[in-house]
Design a protein around this motif. Sequence first.
Motif, short mmCIF file in Angstrom:
data_model
loop_
_atom_site.label_atom_id
_atom_site.label_comp_id
_atom_site.label_asym_id
_atom_site.label_seq_id
_atom_site.Cartn_x
_atom_site.Cartn_y
_atom_site.Cartn_z
N ARG A 49 0.61 -1.21 0.14
CA ARG A 49 0.07 0.21 0.04
C ARG A 49 0.86 1.34 -0.06
O ARG A 49 0.65 2.19 -0.78
CB ARG A 49 -1.06 -0.05 1.33
N HIS A 50 1.79 1.26 0.90
CA HIS A 50 2.82 2.51 0.93
C HIS A 50 4.05 2.31 0.53
O HIS A 50 4.78 3.16 -0.03
CB HIS A 50 2.79 2.82 2.51
N PHE A 51 4.50 1.06 0.26
CA PHE A 51 5.74 0.81 -0.39
C PHE A 51 5.81 -0.58 -1.06
O PHE A 51 5.01 -1.49 -0.68
CB PHE A 51 7.05 0.78 0.85
N TYR A 52 6.71 -0.94 -2.16
CA TYR A 52 6.90 -2.04 -2.69
C TYR A 52 7.88 -2.70 -1.94
O TYR A 52 8.70 -2.43 -1.26
CB TYR A 52 7.42 -1.75 -4.27
N PRO A 53 7.74 -4.36 -2.25
CA PRO A 53 8.63 -5.28 -1.31
C PRO A 53 9.90 -4.98 -1.68
O PRO A 53 10.63 -5.33 -0.93
CB PRO A 53 7.96 -6.57 -1.82
N ASP A 54 10.24 -4.53 -2.56
CA ASP A 54 11.58 -4.50 -3.24
C ASP A 54 12.47 -3.18 -2.79
O ASP A 54 13.37 -2.91 -3.21
CB ASP A 54 11.85 -4.73 -4.66
#
Length: 321
Positions: A49-54
């Motif tokens: 939601r607020h950031f990507y996993p990478d």
Amino acid sequence: MPSEFDVIARYFTRPAPNGTLGVGDDCALFPVPAGMQIATSKDLLIEGRHFYPDVDPEALGHKALAVNLSDLAAMGAKPIGCLLGLALPGVDEPWLAAFARGFHALADTHGCALIGGDTTRSSRDLTISVTVFGAVAAQHALRRDGARVGDHVWVSGALGAADIAYRLLDGQLPADEERLAATRRALEWPMPRVELGLALAGLAHAAIDISDGLVQDLGHVLSASRVGAQLQFDALPVAAALQGLDHDTRIRAVLGGGDVYELCFTAAAENEDRIRQAAANVGVPVTRIGHVTEASGLQVLASDGRPMAALPRGFDHFPGS
């Protein structure tokens, strides 16, 4: 594999400032300067939601604290300390080391020591919760309800870059590696304007940080203050990286794009020189973009002097609900 308490001790326990009881007890204790009030704020950052996993974990550690320090800046409050909550799907020590490095570096810059928090295991995704505490004299707090008719409207920094980076990463815009490289830092490494907020305390009338878009966030100030405003689109400080984008994309990014964490504030017209000097003293560019009106609502005038129609909405977790 390290235990929960090993993780806390290794990555998040540091000496507490004098007079403060920090990590390691049931509660943190910290003093409040005489004559001051506590300003506090909390934000959640949720993977997907607020950031990507990478995302770079060092950048994520920085941003997790930065978005909260930006709220203190918008109140003209001096940071005192913070709490960190982490729900982790597992223990990845290199990731934790980088996250802690980014978090503590920004905390040290602004004297906002980590004094407590919690860690737990999540069933799947990473969730981050940060609470900040600051101190501000009640009569100098930059509340949203302080804007006055005739005030100038100001904004710090430049607008639009973070929105473009997000939309490039999300696939909403055609791939453009050069433009992504020019905008991504604005999204992932926002710089909270703490020093500017402190410089404006007692000088500006109202302020807000632009986390959900200029139109939406300034609208909160106008509603709370029961006033309106008129802005000049051509006066807005547009990030250089937006050059070459089509007109509609630029408008959406500049007026509706969130994740900016610049300050929008109002101040008496006669204080213009003092505002510019205060901003110069802390090395933050500011731009006068309009004025507060008695008539309610927000108008943004185009180059031809006509009000722009259908202003873009800002970010909303629950649109249409």
